[in-house]
Design a protein around this motif. Structure first.
Motif, PDB file in Angstrom:
ATOM      1  N   PRO A 277      38.265  89.620  50.480  1.00 32.88           N
ATOM      2  CA  PRO A 277      39.120  89.483  49.299  1.00 32.88           C
ATOM      3  C   PRO A 277      39.937  90.753  49.039  1.00 32.88           C
ATOM      4  O   PRO A 277      39.528  91.846  49.429  1.00 32.88           O
ATOM      5  CB  PRO A 277      38.127  89.250  48.160  1.00 32.88           C
ATOM      6  CG  PRO A 277      36.778  89.454  48.698  1.00 32.88           C
ATOM      7  CD  PRO A 277      36.843  89.560  50.187  1.00 32.88           C
ATOM      8  N   PRO A 278      41.084  90.596  48.387  1.00 34.24           N
ATOM      9  CA  PRO A 278      41.996  91.731  48.140  1.00 34.24           C
ATOM     10  C   PRO A 278      41.318  92.919  47.453  1.00 34.24           C
ATOM     11  O   PRO A 278      41.591  94.072  47.782  1.00 34.24           O
ATOM     12  CB  PRO A 278      43.074  91.135  47.236  1.00 34.24           C
ATOM     13  CG  PRO A 278      43.030  89.670  47.486  1.00 34.24           C
ATOM     14  CD  PRO A 278      41.631  89.328  47.870  1.00 34.24           C
ATOM     15  N   GLY A 279      40.432  92.632  46.498  1.00 35.41           N
ATOM     16  CA  GLY A 279      39.781  93.722  45.773  1.00 35.41           C
ATOM     17  C   GLY A 279      38.912  94.580  46.682  1.00 35.41           C
ATOM     18  O   GLY A 279      38.824  95.808  46.518  1.00 35.41           O
ATOM     19  N   VAL A 280      38.273  93.950  47.653  1.00 34.94           N
ATOM     20  CA  VAL A 280      37.424  94.684  48.600  1.00 34.94           C
ATOM     21  C   VAL A 280      38.292  95.514  49.552  1.00 34.94           C
ATOM     22  O   VAL A 280      38.013  96.684  49.821  1.00 34.94           O
ATOM     23  CB  VAL A 280      36.534  93.697  49.393  1.00 34.94           C
ATOM     24  CG1 VAL A 280      35.841  94.403  50.555  1.00 34.94           C
ATOM     25  CG2 VAL A 280      35.499  93.048  48.479  1.00 34.94           C
ATOM     26  N   ILE A 281      39.354  94.894  50.044  1.00 37.26           N
ATOM     27  CA  ILE A 281      40.265  95.598  50.946  1.00 37.26           C
ATOM     28  C   ILE A 281      40.838  96.833  50.245  1.00 37.26           C
ATOM     29  O   ILE A 281      40.897  97.933  50.805  1.00 37.26           O
ATOM     30  CB  ILE A 281      41.422  94.666  51.386  1.00 37.26           C
ATOM     31  CG1 ILE A 281      40.880  93.520  52.251  1.00 37.26           C
ATOM     32  CG2 ILE A 281      42.515  95.443  52.087  1.00 37.26           C
ATOM     33  CD1 ILE A 281      40.543  93.881  53.661  1.00 37.26           C
ATOM     34  N   ALA A 282      41.228  96.668  48.973  1.00 39.20           N
ATOM     35  CA  ALA A 282      41.878  97.761  48.252  1.00 39.20           C
ATOM     36  C   ALA A 282      40.919  98.920  48.003  1.00 39.20           C
ATOM     37  O   ALA A 282      41.286 100.092  48.193  1.00 39.20           O
ATOM     38  CB  ALA A 282      42.430  97.241  46.918  1.00 39.20           C
ATOM     39  N   SER A 283      39.682  98.627  47.606  1.00 37.74           N
ATOM     40  CA  SER A 283      38.753  99.739  47.369  1.00 37.74           C
ATOM     41  C   SER A 283      38.380 100.402  48.696  1.00 37.74           C
ATOM     42  O   SER A 283      38.185 101.611  48.770  1.00 37.74           O
ATOM     43  CB  SER A 283      37.496  99.263  46.623  1.00 37.74           C
ATOM     44  OG  SER A 283      36.569  98.677  47.509  1.00 37.74           O
ATOM     45  N   THR A 284      38.306  99.625  49.759  1.00 39.29           N
ATOM     46  CA  THR A 284      37.974 100.196  51.064  1.00 39.29           C
ATOM     47  C   THR A 284      39.079 101.131  51.549  1.00 39.29           C
ATOM     48  O   THR A 284      38.812 102.223  52.059  1.00 39.29           O
ATOM     49  CB  THR A 284      37.745  99.071  52.099  1.00 39.29           C
ATOM     50  OG1 THR A 284      36.760  98.166  51.598  1.00 39.29           O
ATOM     51  CG2 THR A 284      37.273  99.643  53.422  1.00 39.29           C
ATOM     52  N   LEU A 285      40.324 100.697  51.375  1.00 36.76           N
ATOM     53  CA  LEU A 285      41.459 101.554  51.752  1.00 36.76           C
ATOM     54  C   LEU A 285      41.403 102.874  50.986  1.00 36.76           C
ATOM     55  O   LEU A 285      41.585 103.951  51.552  1.00 36.76           O
ATOM     56  CB  LEU A 285      42.775 100.844  51.424  1.00 36.76           C
ATOM     57  CG  LEU A 285      43.452 100.082  52.561  1.00 36.76           C
ATOM     58  CD1 LEU A 285      44.533  99.175  51.993  1.00 36.76           C
ATOM     59  CD2 LEU A 285      44.046 101.053  53.586  1.00 36.76           C
TER      60      LEU A 285
END
Ligand SMILES: Cc1ncc(COP(=O)(O)O)c(C=O)c1O
Lengths: 407, 76
Positions: A277-285
């Protein structure tokens, strides 16, 4: 008798633990306050078994990016990338990972477990040979069963044994792939990667390193054991996870292999599951970014790791061979291990109870994982609890303490 | 070959054992998974072979083991 009766032996073992008044599998946190503190049964407890190496789960920048992405793009992608397409974040994260490792290609999976399944089952197939360290993580073993390659185990961290087995395959057709881990998840020992890289060169095999526990932990810039050992050029594939040092969930593989992208249309654990999900991708980045601009996180982590490892050793506990963020204390038997674990919990310290066959020997382990976010005070509180419980259970003699402290 | 295998069992288990082709390695000899792995690795060293994992899972008795080792040595 039900269809699950075949697992009776496991149930019996678990019931034995339960009969001691303990439910290790049902530890339920009422609340999580920070990377290092939770509330258990109404009581503040030090979290010492979370793999949250850099303490980034509560990083304000990571949280903000995650919230922002969720608000803009929603809570989930509701499909796989091959069917539903990629979001901008998936591609950016792959670019950033490739750049961080200095590699041509990167591919993101939904978990680290699936990354191993997806990569191992695709790199080798029928007629190929997969050389696994005997103490490999379950995801590596499971990945080996998903493909058709012949699987050969070599003795844990033993390059000579590996060499012997590859020599036996001399002249046998098929690709050979060696799989090792940066830091092994039970005892915190590292692979002898220089020597393994040497064997790889001698025998013409490929080399994959699972840096699940070493990303952001080892190496000058946090690229893991391959960087620390100075053999990145010999490592053909690196697999890793976002679920430890990067504080989220997900897995990846990076490589310079020119055909890398074919995996996107043949690797089933990549193709047939929903993307992150976008929220996971964003925090990982953001976590990947924070990890790079804040090398002090790694320094704090190693300071804490050494303090816990050396402290436990000085108390007379048998620990792993190296002071890495995974610090395990070897327990003499299951009864003492369970009692010790429970008493530490009562003293406000939560860590992992690991029992055979998940452990590399027949001994159970109390497995801690240290975070950069632990204060020295928290580490010392944990050490005091270890000492107190160790004495109560008769594991530590007054003598041993002196011997340990003197050496 | 059965005598060699028996002596490898004895080294790994650190006690005398009586085996026949029908001896069940896990049930009759009381080996746990770690014991089996150490035993398999000792067999591999002795015969200079590697026994792939799927072959190991097919081995239940000493007779199965002897057949697997013979086949692998022929193949080599
Ligand atoms: C060595 C190793 N590889 C892979 C994984 C799987 O990672 P994930 O939690 O992202 O599925 C883990 C952790 O569980 C691990 O310890």
């Amino acid at each position: 008798m039900t269809i699950l009766a075949k697992h009776a032996a496991y149930k019996t073992a678990y019931d034995m633990v339960r009969n001691m008044g303990i439910e290790p599998l049902s530890v339920r946190f009422d609340d999580v306050l920070s990377p290092t503190e939770g509330v258990l049964a109404g009581k503040k407890t030090i979290l010492l078994g979370t793999n949250n190496y850099l303490g980034l789960t509560f990083d304000p920048a990571c949280i903000e990016k995650s919230v922002e992405a969720t608000k803009h793009q929603g809570t989930g992608t509701t499909g796989s990338r091959i069917a539903n397409g990629s979001y901008d974040g998936h591609l950016r994260l792959e670019q950033e990972l490739a750049k961080f490792y200095g590699r041509q290609h990167a591919m993101v999976f939904t978990t680290g477990y699936q990354a191993n399944l997806g990569v191992l089952s695709t790199l080798v197939g029928r007629g190929d040979h997969l050389m696994l360290d005997a103490d490999s993580h379950a995801s590596i073993y499971d990945g080996s069963r998903l493909g058709m390659a012949e699987v050969i185990r070599f003795r844990h961290n033993n390059p000579d044994d590996l060499y012997k087995r590859l020599r036996r395959l001399e002249g046998v057709p098929g690709d050979k792939l060696i799989v090792v881990e940066g830091i092994y998840s039970m005892l915190g020992d590292t692979a002898p990667l220089k020597e393994i890289a040497h064997v790889k060169r001698e025998t013409g095999a490929y080399l994959l390193v699972d840096e699940a526990h070493s990303l952001g932990v080892l190496g000058e810039t946090g690229r893991g054991l391959a960087e620390q050992a100075g053999v990145e050029a010999d490592v053909d594939f690196i697999v890793g996870t976002f679920s430890k040092s990067l504080g989220s969930v997900g897995g990846f593989c990076v490589s310079d292999n020119p055909d890398f992208d074919v995996m996107r249309i043949v690797s089933r654990p990549y193709m047939f599951t929903a993307s992150l999900p976008p929220g996971v991708i964003a925090s990982t980045l953001e976590a990947l970014h924070q990890m790079q601009i804040r090398p002090e996180l790694r320094a704090n982590l190693m300071r804490n790791a050494r303090r816990l490892h050396d402290g436990l050793t000085a108390l007379g506990f048998e620990t792993g061979p190296e002071a890495n963020p995974i610090v395990a204390a070897v327990m003499p038997n299951q009864e003492i291990a369970v009692a010790f674990w429970k008493m530490l919990l009562d003293a406000g310290v939560y860590l992992n109870l690991a029992v055979p066959p998940a452990t590399p020997t027949n001994n159970p382990l109390l497995r801690s994982s240290v975070s950069a976010a632990h204060t020295i005070q928290q580490i010392d509180t944990a050490l005091e609890a270890f000492e107190h419980v160790g004495r109560q259970l008769g594991m530590l003699s007054a003598d041993k303490r002196r011997v340990g402290a003197a050496s | 070959m059965r005598d060699d295998i028996a002596s490898i069992f004895e080294q790994v288990l650190n006690r005398p054992v009586e085996i026949t082709d029908d001896t069940d390695i896990v049930e009759d000899l009381g080996m746990d998974s770690l014991g089996v792995m150490n035993f398999v690795m000792a067999i591999e060293d002795f015969y200079d072979i590697s026994i792939p994992l799927d072959r190991i899972t097919q081995v239940q008795t000493v007779g199965d083991l002897i057949r697997a080792v013979e086949e692998l040595r022929k193949g080599a």
